[in-house]
Design an enzyme around this catalytic site. Structure first.
Site, PDB file in Angstrom:
ATOM      1  CG  HIS A 164      -2.222  -0.748   0.946  1.00 53.92           C
ATOM      2  ND1 HIS A 164      -3.115  -0.380  -0.036  1.00 53.92           N
ATOM      3  CD2 HIS A 164      -2.752  -1.860   1.531  1.00 53.92           C
ATOM      4  CE1 HIS A 164      -4.140  -1.219  -0.036  1.00 53.92           C
ATOM      5  NE2 HIS A 164      -3.941  -2.132   0.900  1.00 53.92           N
ATOM      6  CG  ASP A 203      -2.519   5.301  -3.096  1.00 56.72           C
ATOM      7  OD1 ASP A 203      -1.657   4.470  -3.436  1.00 56.72           O
ATOM      8  OD2 ASP A 203      -3.417   5.050  -2.283  1.00 56.72           O
TER       9      ASP A 203
END
Length: 390
Positions: free
Chosen positions: A139, A169
């Site tokens: 992540h 991200d």
């Protein structure tokens, strides 16, 4: 029978109007990238699994705005054929699966580009398509961690602090995915051929952090937190608490801005020479004491629109009411939801918001597939290869 159409192609108003994008739905950076493309006028069709994505979906999920949701069971060969029919007339395919997943489904770049040689096949992953960790789960903070970026984040000398998932991200991920897509589209206009865009968050984050690499190479960077010019090491580039427990951001780097800052703060006479490192703690103490004398609102009145480089730290819920944010209409209400406008802005082909996020995966399956030219959609739905949620 196909009902009355409420969705049609070519409704976007931005500079990407006419560009057609097939999105194989994921979470995080790939839907954010597709939101950007849709915001800027592209026709994006979002292909989701029946039931939707974990951690994504719903009428308030702004990352899914601007495009219809189509639910296809990609374990069904008829659904795979449908995606290939969409790809045949598209400019871009965007996917965010682990490396090899689309190949196993029969939707890898070789198959898709055989149907459409000019297709830009854009892949969004954390680790990239190759490398010893390519198949490992991860992540945002993991990707940011191994690039050297996370180490320096935060003003706590004892441990780093991660800035939610903005740096990885969306900073090193979706932003670079969009850059890659637009670059490949420009090249395809000359060559007539598409290509694969391998957008990895580790690549983008390292590139995003290039200035730190430059500081390190030049010998002007200490590898510890709150020890450098832009990480809180300088008292005139830091955050200070106000009398009401709120905070102000101070970025008075240049001499002329610093002079305006200390004048308006009311400490010009007592502040020691800022260029002497030995004075850093004393300066910080003086600034902190001064800011604690007034509330955030009172300091806003002092520093408003000056060259002191001071701004209030606002909550997301407060930001739309800031005079500058309000004047530029950075946030607008659309379909009952307050949300950020498309960015950047264009002088001729102004981008406007379109479809709201679908309340459920498959909310526009019938009408979107029909608008994209897929034949006999009702039969596809009856077979279970596609799902229409009413």
């Amino acid at each position: 029978m196909i009902g009355a159409m409420t969705y049609a192609l070519g409704q976007g108003t931005g500079p990407l109007k006419g560009i057609k994008v097939v999105e194989i739905a994921g979470i995080g950076p790939s839907p954010h990238a597709c939101m950007i493309l849709a915001d800027l006028g592209a026709d994006v069709i979002r292909v989701e699994r029946p039931g939707g994505q974990m951690l994504a979906g719903g009428s308030h999920d702004l990352l899914n705005r601007g495009r219809p949701s189509v639910a296809l069971n990609l374990k069904d060969p008829k659904a795979i054929d449908t995606v290939l029919d969409l790809v045949a007339d598209a400019d871009v395919l965007v996917e965010g699966m682990r490396p090899g997943v689309l190949e196993r489904l029969g939707l890898g770049p070789d198959v898709c580009q055989e149907r459409n040689p000019r297709l830009v096949f854009a892949r969004m992953t954390g680790w990239g398509q190759e490398g010893p960790w390519a198949q490992a789960a991860g992540h945002d903070m993991n990707y940011v961690a191994i690039t050297g970026t996370l180490f320096g984040l935060g003003q706590d000398k004892d441990r780093p602090h991660f800035p939610t998932n903005l740096v990885g991200d969306f900073g090193g991920g979706s932003t670079y995915l969009v850059i890659g897509i637009l670059s490949a589209l420009l090249e395809a206009k000359t060559s007539g051929q598409g290509q694969v865009v391998d957008a990895a968050i580790v690549d983008g984050t390292a590139h995003l952090n290039a200035m730190t690499s430059a500081f390190l190479a030049g010998g002007g960077y200490r590898e510890e937190r709150a020890a450098n010019l832009l990480d809180g090491g300088a008292p005139y580039y830091d955050i200070y608490e106000t009398a009401d427990g709120e905070h102000m951001s101070v970025g008075a780097l240049e001499p002329q801005f610093y002079e305006e800052f200390v004048r308006l703060l009311g400490v010009a006479e007592e502040a020691p020479d800022r260029y002497d490192p030995a004075n850093a703690d004393a300066l910080r103490t003086i600034f902190a004491a001064a800011f604690k004398e007034r509330t955030r609102e009172e300091w806003c009145a002092v520093f408003d629109a000056t060259d002191a480089c001071v701004a209030p730290i606002l909550r997301v819920s407060e930001a739309p009411d800031h005079p500058h944010v309000k004047a530029r209409e950075i946030f607008v209400e659309h379909e009952g939801v307050l949300q950020p406008q498309p960015a950047p802005r264009f002088s001729r082909s102004k981008a406007t918001l379109g479809l709201p996020p679908a309340a459920q995966a498959g909310a526009q399956t019938r009408e979107a597939l029909t608008a994209w030219g897929v034949d006999d959609v009702d039969t596809l739905i009856e077979s279970g290869a596609a799902v229409q949620v009413d």
